[in-house]
Design a protein around this motif. Sequence first.
Motif, short mmCIF file in Angstrom:
data_model
loop_
_atom_site.label_atom_id
_atom_site.label_comp_id
_atom_site.label_asym_id
_atom_site.label_seq_id
_atom_site.Cartn_x
_atom_site.Cartn_y
_atom_site.Cartn_z
N LEU A 38 -4.62 -4.03 -2.90
CA LEU A 38 -3.67 -3.67 -1.85
C LEU A 38 -3.80 -4.61 -0.64
N LEU A 39 -5.02 -4.73 -0.12
CA LEU A 39 -5.23 -5.52 1.09
C LEU A 39 -5.02 -7.02 0.82
N SER A 40 -5.37 -7.47 -0.38
CA SER A 40 -5.14 -8.88 -0.70
C SER A 40 -3.65 -9.19 -0.68
N SER A 41 -2.84 -8.25 -1.20
CA SER A 41 -1.41 -8.56 -1.26
C SER A 41 -0.76 -8.41 0.11
N GLU A 42 -1.25 -7.48 0.93
CA GLU A 42 -0.59 -7.27 2.22
C GLU A 42 -1.12 -8.17 3.33
N LEU A 43 -2.40 -8.48 3.27
CA LEU A 43 -3.01 -9.26 4.36
C LEU A 43 -3.44 -10.66 3.92
N GLY A 44 -3.38 -10.92 2.64
CA GLY A 44 -3.80 -12.23 2.13
C GLY A 44 -5.23 -12.18 1.61
N VAL A 99 -4.27 4.39 18.57
CA VAL A 99 -3.12 3.56 18.22
C VAL A 99 -3.54 2.47 17.22
N GLU A 100 -4.84 2.28 17.05
CA GLU A 100 -5.32 1.30 16.09
C GLU A 100 -5.53 1.96 14.73
N ALA A 101 -5.46 1.14 13.68
CA ALA A 101 -5.80 1.62 12.34
C ALA A 101 -7.29 1.40 12.14
N VAL A 102 -7.96 2.45 11.64
CA VAL A 102 -9.42 2.38 11.51
C VAL A 102 -9.82 2.69 10.07
N LEU A 103 -10.75 1.92 9.58
CA LEU A 103 -11.32 2.18 8.26
C LEU A 103 -12.84 2.16 8.41
N LEU A 104 -13.48 3.25 7.95
CA LEU A 104 -14.94 3.34 8.05
C LEU A 104 -15.54 3.27 6.65
N VAL A 105 -16.59 2.47 6.52
CA VAL A 105 -17.23 2.27 5.23
C VAL A 105 -18.72 2.57 5.42
N ASP A 106 -19.36 3.24 4.45
CA ASP A 106 -20.79 3.53 4.63
C ASP A 106 -21.64 2.34 4.17
N LEU A 129 -3.63 5.00 7.09
CA LEU A 129 -2.89 5.52 5.94
C LEU A 129 -1.41 5.16 6.05
N GLN A 130 -0.90 5.25 7.29
CA GLN A 130 0.53 5.00 7.52
C GLN A 130 0.85 3.50 7.37
N TRP A 131 0.07 2.65 8.02
CA TRP A 131 0.36 1.22 7.98
C TRP A 131 0.26 0.64 6.57
N PHE A 132 -0.74 1.15 5.82
CA PHE A 132 -0.94 0.57 4.49
C PHE A 132 -0.41 1.47 3.38
N ALA A 133 0.29 2.56 3.78
CA ALA A 133 0.94 3.45 2.82
C ALA A 133 0.00 3.87 1.68
N VAL A 134 -1.16 4.43 2.07
CA VAL A 134 -2.07 4.94 1.05
C VAL A 134 -2.33 6.43 1.31
N VAL A 178 -1.96 -11.53 9.58
CA VAL A 178 -0.54 -11.16 9.54
C VAL A 178 -0.32 -10.26 8.34
N GLN A 179 0.22 -9.06 8.60
CA GLN A 179 0.56 -8.16 7.52
C GLN A 179 2.01 -8.40 7.12
N ARG A 180 2.24 -8.68 5.85
CA ARG A 180 3.60 -9.02 5.40
C ARG A 180 4.37 -7.77 4.97
N LEU A 181 3.66 -6.83 4.31
CA LEU A 181 4.30 -5.66 3.74
C LEU A 181 3.57 -4.42 4.23
N PRO A 182 4.17 -3.27 4.34
CA PRO A 182 5.60 -3.00 4.14
C PRO A 182 6.48 -3.59 5.24
N GLU A 183 5.89 -3.91 6.41
CA GLU A 183 6.67 -4.62 7.42
C GLU A 183 5.78 -5.68 8.05
N THR A 184 6.40 -6.70 8.67
CA THR A 184 5.60 -7.78 9.24
C THR A 184 4.96 -7.33 10.56
N ARG A 185 3.64 -7.48 10.61
CA ARG A 185 2.90 -7.12 11.82
C ARG A 185 1.86 -8.18 12.05
N GLU A 186 1.65 -8.54 13.32
CA GLU A 186 0.53 -9.41 13.63
C GLU A 186 -0.62 -8.52 14.07
#
Lengths: 406, 129
Positions: free
Chosen positions: A65-71, A24-31, A44-49, A94-102
């Motif tokens: 993308l992340l700067s504009s959506e999460l600050g 249920v969480e959004a996960v991003l893995l970086v090497d 992918l869904q939450w950040f529409a990528v 706080v995510q402002r776009l595409p919808e507000t989420r804490e």
Amino acid sequence: MGAHVAQRGPSRVTSFPLLLDSLVEAVLLVDASGRIVRGNQRFLQWFAVSPARLRRQPLDCLGPLLSSELGVDTWDWMRAVLADPYAQRTVDVVQRLPETRELELYSAPLGADGAYAGRLYLFRDVTREREAVRLKDQFVSTVSHELRTPLTAIQGFIELILDGDAGPINDEVREYLGVVRDNTERLITLVNDLLDVSRLEAGSLQMPFEPVSLTGILEEVARTLRPGIEAKHQSLTLIIDPALPPVRGNPERLTQVVTNLLSNASKYTPPEGAIAVAAACTGAYVQVTVRDTGIGIAASDMPKLFTRFFRADHPVVRQVGGTGLGLFIARSIVDLHGGRLFAESQPGVGSTFGFTIPVDQAPAGTVEHASDIRATAAMMGPGQLVMPSTARTEERCDGDQSARGG
Amino acid sequence: MAIKVLAVDDEASVLQLVTVKLKKAGFEVISARDGDEAVTRALNEKPNVVLLDVMMPKLDGFTAAARIKAEVNPPPLVLMLTAKGETADISRAFASGADDYVTKPFSPRELIERIKVGLIRAGWSPADV
């Protein structure tokens, strides 16, 4: 966390994307080189990528993308932890776009056998949790306001009558009204304590810090409580280091802590007993102790002393009215100051309660990052908050540090 | 000439308490039940002191305090009756131009003392208050 799953045999690896996508969480893995390994379905869904936009791309390509959506602050935070192979942190976003989420963003290094293999970013949606906490806090505030209004009228009119504003009253009426007044005060204390506990739990206790003289607070509280203490024929002595430096804290809340400890000392000490308040500087902290010759606390009760609604099973405790919230609140307040509240006791001999508060630091250059404090708070939970270690600088007292230590 | 106090609270019992105590203490008392009425009465009757509840219908106490301080000439002494001593409330009270505050539940005796101290600080002779 996910590190062990990623590092094991081939069959586990094939199921690994499925596992990630089921979260249920959004996960991003970086090497380890800062390239994106994978974002799960939720990401992918939450950040529409699209997955193609992520595959093997450097994390920096998500910057705009992340700067504009999460600050920008959150983006800076994500880059800062990437540069630190050991950082394991949590921050509120706080995510402002595409919808507000804490969101609660957690990041931890991935690796096996001490090798840094990459980094996990995990976004948890806490919108509903936070809303529930806010609603509860609002509910308690409303209830306590609604209780306080009638209590204002009750307490005020009792005082009016006792002051003789409504004409002379006989001794019996005076005695009964005294009982009503005392119980009204108990009720008011209970309402105030419950409001404090609720706000401490919601993390919404308002407590702006400023340089504070504990000497002033100790003298003021002693002045307020002295008549009651002397009425019980108890002695009260204050030994305050004349060179006590100011601490960093909230004066109203520190007054509340001192009042709680001193009134407890008087309540649980028999008539003719002695109460001694001392304040001295111990390195980077000011330490205040309140010692009494009271009933003391059984060793078995000591671990429960600072928990909510705890009241010792002792005839004097049952006789003295109380909510069992005072010490819980006091300890939470001291914790939020970055200090420590402690107690020592010997049944039948007396108790010593004390607390430490960090000395106010010179204003030179140390800026506390609010996000760091929040991050620590989120990990520790309410009542366990400690200030980040950077907040404790080398500001120390002028006095002899060697003897007392820190 | 008696000192005129405008007492403002939407709660009848609290307003009655304040009114009774002020009269016993020798003040002339007028009253209002919300922020709008408070501003109107303050403008028309120029009280020396205004006691303002914070949470009121129509116009809250902070806004009423700011308007009374700005529009009534000479500006009266303004005391706020706030809920429990929340630092933010207290800061807001002073930011609105209030001279002092008491927190509910308050002692009527203490309220009278604070009014007297405030008047003396504002230049009244101790003999007149």
